[in-house]
Design a protein around this motif. Structure first.
Motif, PDB file in Angstrom:
ATOM      1  N   UNK A 354      -7.625   4.551 -10.949  1.00 54.35           N
ATOM      2  CA  UNK A 354      -7.488   3.691  -9.774  1.00 54.35           C
ATOM      3  C   UNK A 354      -7.635   4.437  -8.458  1.00 54.35           C
ATOM      4  N   UNK A 355      -7.667   5.762  -8.483  1.00 56.53           N
ATOM      5  CA  UNK A 355      -7.749   6.539  -7.252  1.00 56.53           C
ATOM      6  C   UNK A 355      -9.017   7.377  -7.248  1.00 56.53           C
ATOM      7  N   UNK A 356      -9.462   7.724  -6.037  1.00 62.26           N
ATOM      8  CA  UNK A 356     -10.711   8.476  -5.895  1.00 62.26           C
ATOM      9  C   UNK A 356     -10.535   9.837  -5.249  1.00 62.26           C
ATOM     10  N   UNK A 357      -9.363  10.122  -4.686  1.00 62.78           N
ATOM     11  CA  UNK A 357      -9.139  11.392  -4.016  1.00 62.78           C
ATOM     12  C   UNK A 357      -7.829  12.003  -4.508  1.00 62.78           C
ATOM     13  N   UNK A 358      -7.709  13.337  -4.436  1.00 65.82           N
ATOM     14  CA  UNK A 358      -6.442  13.966  -4.834  1.00 65.82           C
ATOM     15  C   UNK A 358      -5.254  13.493  -4.010  1.00 65.82           C
TER      16      UNK A 358
END
Length: 468
Positions: A354-358
């Motif tokens: 669900x996330x694209x960045x750290x």
């Protein structure tokens, strides 16, 4: 020749046979009173209606295509031949029809189906394990009149601490060996469980000397070793069946006095059943084929787990000195705690998708950690109030234990062991030597440990690499 050519003289109202050579556009519709028969030469025109129908039929499979070649492969898999494409759809070849379909159908890229949760917990098993941690305490209700509980409790505490520490280290080592094979894990348990029972019995005997309490310490140590074997091998139901005599005896106590024979006999029967069940389970495990080229992990890898077990035992003991019923509440909560460990891992894997960045994953990971801690602590608050225990030390101790178990579940062993040892040593020294802040020592030490472990969990588990 762009229009129909009459083969017979006559007016427009007469029937005619028309030959139409369609070049680059669909067939021109005729007036209603003009009855014609149209002949289309292959490759010289298209039938829009047929192509539209085909596009509608295959829209769900054409939409996700990223190139017309994918549509061509789809048409070929549908069994469309060159003759069918030319005669029915009016296209020269497969790739021409595929290009037309690719242009007519809008692009749609549906989300892939969500994979099954690899960390889906077994609800019944987690609840059963929580009960199995607390049910052996019923044996002390039955045997309490057979020995001096107030004077000799310290003997059982010492033996229990040794059993707890040994069991944590042995369980970790058995799980490591289980990766290699069932037989290897069984051999580890077969060697380690008797040694743990002997070490705990020896520790209790040093404090007790000879007498009834030494026998009770030995029975306690043997049971904890057998129960550890069954829990590691996943035989929770078998252990529950072994505890049936103790459960039955404790249930009738409010209405019936069983007498000294049954008070001693029922726990001994449960001990015999648990030991027999552990032996049978080990025999089944050892019957498995040996793993080729199996290597033994170093003993030091399991050392921090044993130290954590010792520290956790001391912290629980300090809480139990002031509020004995709080220990029962904490013990029963180990089942939900294990369930939440699985849910944390499952929700963290979902957060990866669900996330694209750290940074976004770190934020979501912090939310998941907070949610799990809140879900764990909310039932403990009313339980503490009902048992008359102070909520603060119980809740802070619960946070400390759960975050330490969470880190251990990800293979982070030394930080939780060190933090819990420091908290146990500080709270124990303050209590033993009656130093300030006195009764608040456990809350302060567990609060500091909970902060350190939570920060460590956010730092180490808030990275995507920890869950990949």
């Amino acid at each position: 020749m762009s229009g129909p050519m009459a083969l017979e003289p006559g007016g427009t109202e007469q029937d005619t046979l028309a030959l139409r050579l369609a070049e680059d556009r669909p067939l021109t519709p005729r007036p209603p009173d003009d009855h014609t028969v149209a002949l289309r030469l292959p490759g010289r025109g298209t039938d829009s209606d047929a192509v539209d129908r085909l596009a509608a039929e295959l829209a769900d499979r054409i939409g996700p295509a990223v190139h017309s070649y994918e549509v061509a492969a789809l048409l070929e898999s549908e069994g469309l031949t060159a003759e069918t494409i030319q005669e029915r759809y009016g296209h020269a070849n497969l790739f021409a029809l595929a290009s037309t379909l690719y242009e007519r159908v809008p692009r749609t890229y549906p989300e892939p189906p969500r994979p099954a949760d690899p960390w889906r917990p077994d609800h019944v098993r987690c609840a059963l394990r929580g009960a199995l941690f607390a049910l052996p305490g019923l044996a002390y209700l039955l045997t309490g009149r057979l020995w001096h509980a107030e004077r000799d409790t310290s003997v059982l505490i010492v033996a229990g601490l040794v059993s707890w520490a040994w069991g944590q280290a042995l369980g970790h080592r058995a799980y490591l060996r289980m990766i290699t094979g069932q037989r290897e894990a069984g051999r580890t348990l077969l060697k380690g469980a008797p040694l743990g029972a002997a070490a705990a019995t020896l520790a209790g005997t040093v404090f007790a000397g000879a007498g009834t309490v030494a026998l009770i310490a030995a029975a306690q140590s043997v049971y904890l070793s057998a129960a550890g074997v069954l829990l590691v091998l996943g035989r929770e139901r078998l252990l529950l069946a072994a505890l049936t005599p103790v459960i039955a005896g404790a249930v009738v106590l409010p209405w019936w006095e069983p007498g000294p024979v049954l008070r001693a006999g029922l726990p001994l029967l449960a001990l015999l059943a648990a030991t027999t069940a552990a032996g049978w389970s080990l025999r089944v495990t050892l019957a498995a084929s040996p793993a080729p080229g199996a290597t033994r992990p170093g003993l030091l890898r399991s050392l921090p787990y044993g130290l954590f077990g010792l520290a956790a035992g001391v912290l629980v003991l300090l809480e139990g000195r002031r509020h004995p019923y709080a220990v029962i509440v904490l013990t029963l909560s180990m089942g939900p705690a294990e369930w939440l460990l699985y849910r944390y891992r499952g929700m963290s894997v979902a957060a990866l998708r669900a996330t694209a960045t750290p940074a976004a994953f770190l934020l979501r990971s912090a939310g998941i950690l907070g949610f799990c801690l809140l879900a764990y602590l909310l039932p403990l608050l009313p339980a503490a109030l009902l048992t008359g225990a102070e909520p603060a030390p119980l809740l802070l101790l619960a946070v400390t234990l759960w975050t330490a178990l969470l880190l251990q579940a990800f293979g982070v062993a030394w930080p939780p062991a060190g933090v819990c040892l420091a908290a146990a040593g500080g709270a124990g020294a303050i209590t033993l030597f009656h130093l300030p802040p006195g009764a608040a020592a456990l809350s302060l030490c567990c609060g500091a440990a909970a902060l350190c472990l939570t920060a460590c969990a956010l730092r180490l588990l808030g990275r995507p690499a920890a869950h990949a």
